[in-house]
Write an enzyme that holds these catalytic residues in place. Structure first.
Site, PDB file in Angstrom:
ATOM      1  N   HIS A 106      13.383 -14.977  -2.335  1.00 33.35           N
ATOM      2  CA  HIS A 106      12.407 -13.889  -2.214  1.00 33.35           C
ATOM      3  C   HIS A 106      11.381 -14.094  -1.117  1.00 33.35           C
ATOM      4  CE1 HIS A 106      13.292 -11.313  -5.736  1.00 33.35           C
ATOM      5  NE2 HIS A 106      13.761 -12.423  -6.265  1.00 33.35           N
ATOM      6  N   LYS A 111      -0.971  -3.344  -3.853  1.00 29.40           N
ATOM      7  CA  LYS A 111      -0.055  -4.485  -3.920  1.00 29.40           C
ATOM      8  C   LYS A 111      -0.914  -5.739  -4.054  1.00 29.40           C
ATOM      9  CE  LYS A 111       1.705  -3.095   0.056  1.00 29.40           C
ATOM     10  NZ  LYS A 111       3.149  -3.262   0.138  1.00 29.40           N
ATOM     11  N   ARG A 112      -0.306  -6.879  -4.370  1.00 34.70           N
ATOM     12  CA  ARG A 112      -1.067  -8.123  -4.404  1.00 34.70           C
ATOM     13  C   ARG A 112      -1.879  -8.247  -3.114  1.00 34.70           C
ATOM     14  NH1 ARG A 112       1.926 -12.691  -3.749  1.00 34.70           N
ATOM     15  NH2 ARG A 112       3.722 -11.451  -3.154  1.00 34.70           N
ATOM     16  N   LYS A 154       0.239  -9.268   3.876  1.00 34.20           N
ATOM     17  CA  LYS A 154       0.370  -7.835   3.599  1.00 34.20           C
ATOM     18  C   LYS A 154      -0.666  -7.012   4.382  1.00 34.20           C
ATOM     19  CE  LYS A 154       2.395  -8.459  -1.071  1.00 34.20           C
ATOM     20  NZ  LYS A 154       3.572  -7.561  -1.081  1.00 34.20           N
ATOM     21  N   THR A 157       9.030  -3.264  -2.733  1.00 33.37           N
ATOM     22  CA  THR A 157       9.589  -2.202  -3.573  1.00 33.37           C
ATOM     23  C   THR A 157       8.544  -1.110  -3.769  1.00 33.37           C
ATOM     24  OG1 THR A 157       8.967  -3.536  -5.487  1.00 33.37           O
ATOM     25  CG2 THR A 157      11.298  -3.551  -4.840  1.00 33.37           C
ATOM     26  N   LYS A 176       8.831   3.206  -4.054  1.00 32.34           N
ATOM     27  CA  LYS A 176       8.247   4.073  -5.091  1.00 32.34           C
ATOM     28  C   LYS A 176       7.441   5.203  -4.453  1.00 32.34           C
ATOM     29  CE  LYS A 176       7.589  -0.147  -7.739  1.00 32.34           C
ATOM     30  NZ  LYS A 176       6.557  -1.179  -8.007  1.00 32.34           N
TER      31      LYS A 176
HETATM   32  C1  LIG Z   1       6.210  -2.277  -7.320  1.00 29.39           C
HETATM   33  C2  LIG Z   1       5.130  -3.172  -7.761  1.00 29.39           C
HETATM   34  C3  LIG Z   1       4.811  -4.291  -6.996  1.00 29.39           C
HETATM   35  C4  LIG Z   1       5.471  -4.608  -5.671  1.00 29.39           C
HETATM   36  O1  LIG Z   1       4.763  -3.934  -4.663  1.00 29.39           O
HETATM   37  P1  LIG Z   1       4.941  -4.308  -3.104  1.00 29.39           P
HETATM   38  O2  LIG Z   1       4.175  -3.245  -2.419  1.00 29.39           O
HETATM   39  O3  LIG Z   1       6.399  -4.237  -2.823  1.00 29.39           O
HETATM   40  O4  LIG Z   1       4.367  -5.652  -2.914  1.00 29.39           O
HETATM   41  C5  LIG Z   1       3.785  -5.110  -7.428  1.00 29.39           C
HETATM   42  N1  LIG Z   1       3.124  -4.852  -8.565  1.00 29.39           N
HETATM   43  C6  LIG Z   1       3.395  -3.767  -9.322  1.00 29.39           C
HETATM   44  C7  LIG Z   1       2.611  -3.524 -10.553  1.00 29.39           C
HETATM   45  C8  LIG Z   1       4.416  -2.898  -8.955  1.00 29.39           C
HETATM   46  O5  LIG Z   1       4.688  -1.837  -9.720  1.00 29.39           O
END
Ligand SMILES: *Cc1c(COP(=O)(O)O)cnc(C)c1O
Length: 843
Positions: free
Chosen positions: A376, A575-576, A581, A687, A691
């Site tokens: 990952h 996101k984190r 990022k 991911t 979304k």
């Molecule tokens: C989808 C999701 C992530 C991943 O988000 P990225 O933008 O791909 O880092 C992290 N946390 C939650 C709660 C998510 O639903």
């Protein structure tokens, strides 16, 4: 291009749903179970408030799901050895499940029934659904991926188990005080968990420490100093278009012996309880991924505990079904979600050699057949290693086995590549303590990625670029040694949670245009592109988006007391919080825009500003100082910008605390613009990006991770792509990157950096952001200075398209239409084809 597995699942599902849609027995069973639950609570005098109603509905749903679970297990036990797919055991330290009730109700088609029941009680459905705490047993994308996979396992009817730990405290709860993150424990089990099924009959012993003894026959046996018991709790995940379910089995640690009765009789209660306390420590917390030294040993014990319990369970089931040990590898897949469960091959070898008496070669063949591994991250510093010393103390027999695996592996290499000592040192399972692998401490360490690769028959990355870079960079040596082992399987997300449930209004619009089949076959979305210019469809998309924005605006006002305009462009990055990022790049743009608005209130060209609301959410690992500073900067900027009367609705900056699955489900449907701006080559897949696009947000993004494949599927001009590409990033770094050259050439950037350095957003405190500014002007490892100019220019292109509602609307439809490929159903079908099918063993 659909795999046979997908098609088979769909055709059986259609049969099942037709019979089920007519079936009131399910509804009747649910109503009866719900009444029973409520009556039990009424007996003890509890008036049914929303919490009780939520728990009663969950318990009633669980009862129905338990029946499906029994049917699924019976069917899987009967399946022939030639069924075409191995039973998958997905080992993951993280499962970021979020809430379960709305998903279960949708899968069981019981939302309407519950709604009617609740109305009778004077309650509404959404108010009850919101009482459920998130199951936040994960840090971010890796854990959420595992959760989406469980949904697809069920939907595709794949014989499978997810295996994890039943943490008492999940991801910490994030609060904000004076603009700073404060962490508190996430006590999600406080009121009990109505979903889990305790399985007291499923208990396995897991040892730690002790020594290895050799008996008269020369066979080796591990005599652990400490023994814990792993007890199973099952969480059932339903399919939406069949009666199949998948299982998340979570392990809870208990002491093998309860209290020390002698100590208890002496009155020494703390000693009496010490074994239980030691066992319970394993259940306490999910570690943040950037964890520091503290608790490292406990983390290694957690990993070993997960692996041992899960593998004992697997072998037990295999034998109980009457299958010989020799078919273990051809009938079972053991998948490692990153290296956290990488002890699995060592533990499987130990079980097969020491407990089941198999010879080495046979045990190794079964292990290699069963195990596969997903990588990952490409960041060398994130590759997991453990001190040999810790293994000696906790897992002495596993260390012996790892040494033996390594010995045989290196011996073979010396024959294949004679004289290449550099190679053997680089790929050895043991870092001997040189400067190799980022370890400068001189300590010998076990390399978990090396163990995972050598013991797997398949290794995969999570997006095309990531998989390419993986074999070109960090795993280049292994790719040369094992040329057929490496593959790509691009991530996906479940359309049930991330479109159907998160965005019912958009789902209804799509249903009206192309029918409902997209819920099972997301590639159907492609049909929307024929209607991308249809003014009626565009208007419907816009109406839905506006309602979702209104809902988010209401929440922002409720939680933060801040009013934002639904006419503004909602520009979202959730996101984190991590330097790669580049939330900081986003903030630099906010500052640049703020300064430009103050300087030119009517816009640079006199046409006014496209109003923007920038929304950020995300947690910083508790020990990650720089990430926490970025959160603080966001709050400082927000306070200044949001209260500046010269700005008004033109710009707002909002930080929503406590990011998690449920918050994502409300924010994403409301986004106009999705920020996916990692430095090229750093985001393995992402991911979140998927979304957003699925919910009709346009993406501003770098040529990184799955952004690339998304752009290819929707058409590259449908995405706002900016910034240096991977080769340019590497080229720049190899030439000696100097961020100050970029600052010197851009006066806007100079003004932005100066504002931060001078403390313009924190009352002139020049010390607060000094570490951050120093890093930007010093190493700037994520190349923010190099990408700033293009980023800001591309944001102006976003504004230009947003001014034209028809153009924006058309692009929105094309984005949704292009996302059909990014379903986790497609991802899982590819895993079956490339990794988990019996055929993948022959290739
Ligand atoms: C989808 C999701 C992530 C991943 O988000 P990225 O933008 O791909 O880092 C992290 N946390 C939650 C709660 C998510 O639903």
């Amino acid at each position: 291009m659909l795999s046979t597995l997908l098609n088979a699942a769909r055709s059986t599902a259609r049969g099942a749903m037709n019979s089920e849609s007519a079936s009131t027995p399910l509804q009747a069973a649910f109503e009866a179970a719900l009444q029973r639950e409520l009556q039990q609570r009424a007996l003890v005098g509890a008036a049914p408030g929303r919490d009780e109603l939520m728990r009663a509905a969950a318990a009633a749903s669980r009862e129905l799901l338990a029946r499906r679970w029994a049917q699924t297990q019976a069917a899987d036990a009967r399946r022939g050895d030639d069924a075409g797919c191995r039973r998958v055991h997905y080992l993951s330290m993280e499962f970021l499940m979020g809430r379960a009730l709305s998903n279960a109700l949708a899968a069981l088609r019981l939302d309407g029934v519950l709604q009617a029941q609740l109305q009778a009680q004077g309650q509404d459905l959404s108010g009850v659904l919101e009482r459920e705490p998130d199951a936040a047993l994960g840090n971010g994308g890796l854990g959420r991926l595992a959760a989406c996979f469980l949904d697809s396992f069920a939907e595709l009817g794949l014989p499978s188990f997810g295996y994890g730990l039943r943490y008492q405290y999940g991801m910490f709860a994030q609060g904000i005080q004076d603009g700073r993150q404060v962490e508190s424990p996430d006590d999600w089990l406080r009121l009990g968990n109505p979903w889990e099924l305790p399985r007291p009959e499923l208990r396995y012993r897991v040892g730690f420490g002790g020594r290895v003894v050799v008996d008269a026959t020369g066979s080796r046996q591990w005599v652990p100093a400490e023994v814990l018991v792993a007890q199973a709790y099952d969480f059932i995940v339903p399919a939406h278009h069949s009666e199949r379910v998948s299982t998340l089995r979570q392990w809870h640690a208990q002491a093998a012996e309860t209290i020390d009765f002698q100590a208890f009789c002496r009155g020494d209660y703390s000693h009496a309880a010490s074994r239980q306390v030691a066992a319970d420590a394993l259940n306490w917390v999910l570690y943040p991924d950037d964890s520091t030294e503290a608790g490292r040993e406990l983390r290694l014990k957690q990993e070993a505990f997960l692996v041992s319990a899960s593998l004992q369970d697997l072998i037990e089931r295999h034998l109980r079904e009457g299958r010989p040990l020799q078919t273990l590898g051809t009938l079972n897949a053991i998948h490692l979600n990153d290296t956290h469960p990488a002890l699995a091959p060592a533990e499987l070898m130990r079980l097969l050699l020491d407990e089941h008496g198999l010879p080495w070669d046979e045990a190794w063949t079964l292990t290699r057949q069963a195990v596969s591994y997903t990588n990952h991250t490409l960041m060398p510093e994130a590759l997991e290693t453990w001190p040999v010393r810790m293994f000696e103390a906790l897992l002495p027999r596993h260390l012996e086995i790892i040494y033996e695996i390594n010995h045989r592996f290196l011996q073979e290499l010396r024959q294949r590549f004679p004289g290449d000592d550099g190679l053997t040192a680089r790929v050895s399972l043991i870092d001997e303590g040189g400067t190799n692998g980022g370890n400068y401490g001189g300590e010998r360490r076990v390399r978990m990625a090396a163990l995972s690769i050598v013991a797997s028959h398949r290794v995969n990355g999570v997006a095309a670029l990531h998989s390419d870079l993986m074999v070109q960079t960090i795993f280049a040596d292994y790719a040369r040694i094992f040329p057929d082992r490496f593959h790509n399987v691009t991530n996906g997300v479940t359309p049930r949670r991330w479109l159907q449930q998160a965005n019912p209004a958009l789902s209804a619009v799509i249903d009206g245009q192309i029918g409902t089949a997209w819920r099972q076959d997301l590639s159907q979305l492609q049909q929307l592109s024929a209607h991308a210019k249809d003014a009626g469809l565009i208007a419907s998309f816009r109406t839905v988006k506006r309602a979702n924005k209104q809902r988010l605006a209401d929440r922002i006002r409720r939680e933060l007391g801040l009013t934002v305009s639904v006419d503004s462009l909602f520009d979202v990055q959730i996101k984190r919080i991590h330097e790669y990022k580049r939330q900081l790049l986003n903030l630099l743009h906010v500052i640049a825009r703020y300064q430009a608005i103050v300087a030119n209130p009517d816009g640079v060209d006199g046409r006014g500003w496209v109003p923007r609301t920038v929304v950020i959410a995300g947690k910083a690992a508790s020990a990650y100082h720089m990430a926490k500073l970025i959160i603080q900067l966001a709050h400082d900027i927000g306070r200044v910008v949001n209260s500046d009367p010269r700005v008004g609705d033109r710009l707002k900056l909002v930080f929503l605390p406590n990011y998690g699955v449920s918050l994502a489900e409300t924010i994403i449907p409301a986004a106009d613009l999705s920020e996916q701006i990692s430095t090229a080559g750093t985001e393995a897949s992402g991911t979140g990006n998927m979304k957003f696009a699925l919910n009709g947000a346009l993406t501003i993004g770098t040529w990184d991770g799955a952004n690339i494949e998304m752009a290819e599927h929707m058409g590259v001009d449908q995405m706002f792509v900016f910034g240096l590409r991977t080769e340019a990033v590497a080229g720049l770094k190899s030439l000696g990157y100097d961020p100050r050259l970029y600052v010197e050439q851009n006066r806007q950037l100079q003004a932005v950096i100066r504002a931060i350095a001078d403390g313009d957003f924190c009352g002139g405190d020049t010390a607060r952001y000094k570490p951050l500014v120093d890093k930007l002007l010093g190493a700037d490892p994520y190349l923010l200075m190099a990408d700033f100019t293009d980023y800001v220019a591309t944001q102006l292109k976003v504004d230009a398209v947003y001014r034209d509602p028809q153009a924006w609307g058309e692009q929105t439809v094309r984005n949704v239409a292009g996302m059909g490929w990014f379903s986790s159903d497609r991802t899982i079908a590819e895993y079956v084809e490339r990794v988990w099918s019996p055929a993948s063993l022959k290739a």
